[in-house]
Design an enzyme around this catalytic site. Structure first.
Site, PDB file in Angstrom:
ATOM      1  N   GLU A 102      -4.627  -0.295 -12.306  1.00  0.00           N
ATOM      2  CA  GLU A 102      -4.808  -1.262 -11.216  1.00  0.00           C
ATOM      3  C   GLU A 102      -3.987  -0.820 -10.017  1.00  0.00           C
ATOM      4  O   GLU A 102      -2.884  -0.293 -10.178  1.00  0.00           O
ATOM      5  CB  GLU A 102      -4.372  -2.641 -11.712  1.00  0.00           C
ATOM      6  CG  GLU A 102      -4.514  -3.757 -10.716  1.00  0.00           C
ATOM      7  CD  GLU A 102      -5.929  -4.118 -10.344  1.00  0.00           C
ATOM      8  OE1 GLU A 102      -6.590  -3.289  -9.679  1.00  0.00           O
ATOM      9  OE2 GLU A 102      -6.371  -5.239 -10.670  1.00  0.00           O
ATOM     10  N   ASP A 106      -0.575  -8.848  -7.626  1.00  0.00           N
ATOM     11  CA  ASP A 106       0.242  -9.816  -6.899  1.00  0.00           C
ATOM     12  C   ASP A 106       0.193 -11.155  -7.622  1.00  0.00           C
ATOM     13  O   ASP A 106       1.070 -11.438  -8.419  1.00  0.00           O
ATOM     14  CB  ASP A 106      -0.093  -9.891  -5.409  1.00  0.00           C
ATOM     15  CG  ASP A 106      -1.562  -9.910  -5.090  1.00  0.00           C
ATOM     16  OD1 ASP A 106      -2.358 -10.434  -5.890  1.00  0.00           O
ATOM     17  OD2 ASP A 106      -1.926  -9.423  -4.018  1.00  0.00           O
ATOM     18  N   PHE A 155       1.586  -7.997   2.751  1.00  0.00           N
ATOM     19  CA  PHE A 155       0.293  -7.318   2.663  1.00  0.00           C
ATOM     20  C   PHE A 155       0.455  -5.833   2.960  1.00  0.00           C
ATOM     21  O   PHE A 155       1.113  -5.455   3.928  1.00  0.00           O
ATOM     22  CB  PHE A 155      -0.706  -7.946   3.643  1.00  0.00           C
ATOM     23  CG  PHE A 155      -2.101  -7.441   3.463  1.00  0.00           C
ATOM     24  CD1 PHE A 155      -2.909  -7.942   2.462  1.00  0.00           C
ATOM     25  CD2 PHE A 155      -2.606  -6.443   4.282  1.00  0.00           C
ATOM     26  CE1 PHE A 155      -4.200  -7.457   2.275  1.00  0.00           C
ATOM     27  CE2 PHE A 155      -3.889  -5.953   4.115  1.00  0.00           C
ATOM     28  CZ  PHE A 155      -4.694  -6.465   3.108  1.00  0.00           C
ATOM     29  N   ARG A 168      -8.631   2.284   3.334  1.00  0.00           N
ATOM     30  CA  ARG A 168      -8.497   2.860   1.981  1.00  0.00           C
ATOM     31  C   ARG A 168      -8.204   4.353   2.025  1.00  0.00           C
ATOM     32  O   ARG A 168      -7.573   4.896   1.135  1.00  0.00           O
ATOM     33  CB  ARG A 168      -9.770   2.643   1.169  1.00  0.00           C
ATOM     34  CG  ARG A 168     -10.045   1.223   0.800  1.00  0.00           C
ATOM     35  CD  ARG A 168     -11.217   1.127  -0.189  1.00  0.00           C
ATOM     36  NE  ARG A 168     -11.692  -0.227  -0.327  1.00  0.00           N
ATOM     37  CZ  ARG A 168     -11.150  -1.148  -1.098  1.00  0.00           C
ATOM     38  NH1 ARG A 168     -10.095  -0.865  -1.802  1.00  0.00           N
ATOM     39  NH2 ARG A 168     -11.673  -2.355  -1.171  1.00  0.00           N
TER      40      ARG A 168
END
Length: 179
Positions: A102, A106, A155, A168
């Site tokens: 993963e 969070d 974030f 990404r």
């Protein structure tokens, strides 16, 4: 390394590509040792974990297999609270040693909803390897066996993680700039 803009948000450098690769290599060495006489099946959770999974596999020396599934719970910079399964697990995992890959944990909701599906298929063992963990944000505790980085509840973007589809492809991690 300087501030970047993605959509309407600004991000500052957080973790360099070199630091990330160093930790991923150390993780691979631990897995190589822990699984030296086994052939685990890695389940990589898309989309975010694709870079982490690819880099990890470059450093694995053990026999292993990988498959990909798609789970999602993010919209923008916040968890939507809904876990969506877009592409399911189509590999028989009964009696197999499983390592779930993963990108980030969070709240823990995504994995807490997916893990019962995995356990129902009776794997021989199940471990979780994560690039990033946000302990402060965890609402649904998940037992994590391998962690590259524990980070604050902010974030992040890059190295497979996105903000509304973009970012990404960045080779390092960026953190949302405080306003």
């Amino acid at each position: 390394m300087s501030t970047i803009q993605v959509h309407d948000k600004f991000f500052i450098p957080y973790l360099s590509e070199e630091k990330i690769i160093e930790k991923v290599k150390q993780l691979a060495e631990r897995i190589n040792s822990d699984y030296k006489d086994k052939r685990p099946l890695f389940i990589s959770i898309l989309n975010g974990s694709f870079m982490f999974s690819a880099d990890l596999f470059k450093f694995l020396t053990i026999e292993s297999e990988i498959c990909f599934i798609k789970l999602a719970s993010y919209k923008g910079t916040k968890s939507s609270g809904q876990v969506i399964t877009a592409i399911g697990l189509d590999t028989d995992i009964h009696g197999r040693d499983i390592i779930i890959l993963e990108d980030i944990i969070d709240t823990g909701k995504t994995l807490s909803q997916f893990l019962p599906q995995v356990f129902n298929q009776q794997p021989a063992s199940l471990k979780i390897a994560v690039l990033l963990h946000k302990p402060e944000a965890t609402v649904h505790p998940v037992d994590i066996d391998y962690t590259c980085f524990s980070i604050p509840n902010k974030f992040v973007l890059g190295y497979g993680l996105d903000y509304n589809g973009l970012g990404r492809n960045l080779s390092q991690l960026y953190q949302l700039k405080e306003e």
